[in-house]
Scaffold this motif. Structure first.
Motif, mmCIF file in Angstrom:
data_model
loop_
_atom_site.group_PDB
_atom_site.id
_atom_site.type_symbol
_atom_site.label_atom_id
_atom_site.label_comp_id
_atom_site.label_asym_id
_atom_site.label_seq_id
_atom_site.Cartn_x
_atom_site.Cartn_y
_atom_site.Cartn_z
ATOM 1 N N TRP A 1 -25.191 37.139 0.336
ATOM 2 C CA TRP A 1 -23.782 37.401 0.052
ATOM 3 C C TRP A 1 -23.123 38.199 1.171
ATOM 4 O O TRP A 1 -21.952 37.972 1.509
ATOM 5 N N LEU A 2 -23.877 39.119 1.753
ATOM 6 C CA LEU A 2 -23.330 39.927 2.843
ATOM 7 C C LEU A 2 -23.047 39.055 4.064
ATOM 8 O O LEU A 2 -21.990 39.176 4.707
ATOM 9 N N ILE A 3 -23.986 38.158 4.398
ATOM 10 C CA ILE A 3 -23.777 37.259 5.538
ATOM 11 C C ILE A 3 -22.611 36.314 5.260
ATOM 12 O O ILE A 3 -21.786 36.042 6.138
ATOM 13 N N THR A 4 -22.532 35.815 4.020
ATOM 14 C CA THR A 4 -21.422 34.929 3.661
ATOM 15 C C THR A 4 -20.085 35.641 3.787
ATOM 16 O O THR A 4 -19.112 35.093 4.329
ATOM 17 N N ALA A 5 -20.035 36.888 3.289
ATOM 18 C CA ALA A 5 -18.786 37.658 3.385
ATOM 19 C C ALA A 5 -18.408 37.921 4.828
ATOM 20 O O ALA A 5 -17.229 37.827 5.206
ATOM 21 N N ALA A 6 -19.419 38.233 5.666
ATOM 22 C CA ALA A 6 -19.132 38.480 7.083
ATOM 23 C C ALA A 6 -18.619 37.220 7.769
ATOM 24 O O ALA A 6 -17.673 37.272 8.567
ATOM 25 N N ALA A 7 -19.252 36.067 7.476
ATOM 26 C CA ALA A 7 -18.816 34.811 8.090
ATOM 27 C C ALA A 7 -17.397 34.447 7.662
ATOM 28 O O ALA A 7 -16.570 34.039 8.483
ATOM 29 N N LEU A 8 -17.105 34.618 6.359
ATOM 30 C CA LEU A 8 -15.750 34.338 5.883
ATOM 31 C C LEU A 8 -14.742 35.294 6.494
ATOM 32 O O LEU A 8 -13.606 34.905 6.809
#
Length: 458
Positions: A175-182
């Motif tokens: 979720w952290l990587i997804t949030a950073a990418a978004l």
């Protein structure tokens, strides 16, 4: 003309290379600021969540451990010695809970290594009694150790420390990587959205600077009202400048055309009516000078953009030098590598070189000999060709140097007498800029004026 072993020149065209260092573009600055803001928000949210989660997790973990210890204590207390051994073995196999005898010589480290550990240890002592010991290592073996007593006998209960620690699930990482990418994608989209109108405006301004008013028109139907007003204002300004430029060109061309007819009649009448040969020659020279000035006006007013194509620099300079080879008051030295091609308009470039040579002949004569010694060199650098046309005259005063490329300006006070219209260097600079290059003038360290030209390689 001498084309061998030229005098050593200061070949570094500093005026063309002294450009301000480019920093980050507006897009990257906006992107970095937005990304930093979004990352800061994510970190703040994560820290807030952890802070809010810490107290409930500590209470829940303490309750689970206390219940486990109490159940184990009760089971051990009310079982006989044979059943106790079987119970301990069952807890170890099925629940991964190990119960061992606690010895006075045991060495342990307290479990209170962080804030969560301190809260768990505190609540366990409150529920199980002040004599409860919570350790992270006993005799070098790591885990979650809870020391308790049963009717005077001391025991250690060992369980997995991850059961009471913070969540280490890979879901958090995903979720952290997804949030950073978004966040990065959103920052790039917003930065591009903000930067696009400015980029269009910059492109339109550059096209208008080069005289291409048709390509400098901006969209007047954009959704944003502020940008729409800016675009409308810019387009109106471009239209006015285009009209002024057209009027100027028409005026100069008309004046030049209207002057040509009476000049032609004056030349004819001078040849036929003036008996004095010396007076006739002076009058013919004055008429020729007026005709040359008219040509300068037409060159300066020429509105058509040049057609860029591969041009042999050797051929252009060779033709220009050949045209002045018979002048007794001029010597030209050429040092150009063979087969050097550039992107230029051949006619325009020939006019530029001829103007520079004529300028050097008029104003760059050596004080000792009265002869204009001109050196022409060229060399390539990356995707550019650097051309240098240098005379050995007196040079010009530093305060006058930036004004020499202005129209109708003549540095007569610093150089020899002038008879032109003051448009030669202005035409050179304008022509070079229209061909996508750069032009600059500089005094040389050993005397004389150097003209630096920078054009793209073919």
């Amino acid at each position: 003309m001498d084309a061998t072993n030229p005098i050593p020149l200061e070949t570094a065209p500093a005026p063309l290379e002294m450009r301000p260092r480019r920093g980050f573009s507006l897009f990257w600055r906006t992107f970095f600021f937005l990304a930093l803001l979004l990352f800061g928000s994510i970190v703040a949210w994560l820290q807030t969540f952890r802070a809010l989660e810490s107290e409930p997790r500590a209470v829940q973990s303490a309750q689970q451990l206390a219940s486990l210890v109490n159940l184990s204590r009760a089971a051990l207390r009310y079982s006989d010695s044979i059943a106790r051994v079987s119970l301990i073995k069952t807890l170890a196999d099925e629940e991964q809970v190990r119960i061992t005898q606690r010895e006075p010589t045991d060495k342990f480290e307290a479990f209170e290594s962080d804030e969560l550990g301190e809260r768990i240890a505190e609540k366990l002592k409150a529920r199980l009694g002040a004599g409860t010991v919570v350790a992270s290592t006993v005799n070098g073996q790591k885990g979650l150790w809870v020391g308790f007593s049963i009717e005077g006998d001391s025991y250690w209960l060992l369980t997995d420390a991850s059961k009471v620690g913070p969540s280490r699930s890979s879901t958090w990482v995903i979720w952290l990587i997804t949030a950073a990418a978004l966040s990065l994608a959103g920052a790039a989209f917003i930065a591009r959205l903000i930067n696009r109108p400015l980029k269009d405006l910059s492109f339109a301004a550059s096209r208008m600077r080069d005289g291409d008013f048709d390509a400098s028109r901006l969209d007047e139907k954009v959704a944003t009202s502020e940008i729409r007003e800016v675009n409308i204002g810019f387009n109106r300004m471009a239209e006015q400048l285009s009209k002024i430029e057209q009027d100027r060109v028409i005026m100069l061309a008309g004046i030049s055309h209207d002057l040509r007819t009476p000049l032609a009649r004056l030349r004819l009448e001078t040849e036929m009516s003036v008996a004095d040969l010396d007076a006739r020659e002076h009058m013919a020279a004055d008429i020729a000078q007026l005709d040359a000035i008219i040509d300068k006006f037409l060159d300066y007013a020429r509105p058509e953009p040049p057609r860029l194509e591969p041009v042999s620099l050797n051929a252009v300079i060779g033709a220009a030098v050949y045209a002045v080879a018979d002048y007794e008051d001029m010597r030209v030295t050429v040092n150009i590598p063979e087969n050097m091609d550039i992107l230029a308009d051949q006619v325009e470039l020939s006019r530029v070189i001829s103007n520079l040579l004529e300028n050097a002949r008029r104003y760059g004569k050596s004080p000792e000999t009265g002869i204009a010694l001109v050196d022409i060199t060229a060399r390539s650098r990356d995707q550019w060709v650097l051309i240098k046309v240098r005379d050995h005259g007196r040079g010009v005063a530093p305060e006058i140097l930036p004004k020499l490329t202005g129209p109708f300006f003549r540095g007569d006070a610093a150089r020899t007498a002038a008879t032109g219209a003051g448009l030669g260097l202005a035409i050179v600079e304008k022509t070079i800029q229209r061909m996508g290059g750069m032009f600059s003038l500089a005094n040389t360290s050993s005397g004389g004026l150097a003209a630096h030209i920078k054009l793209r390689r073919s």
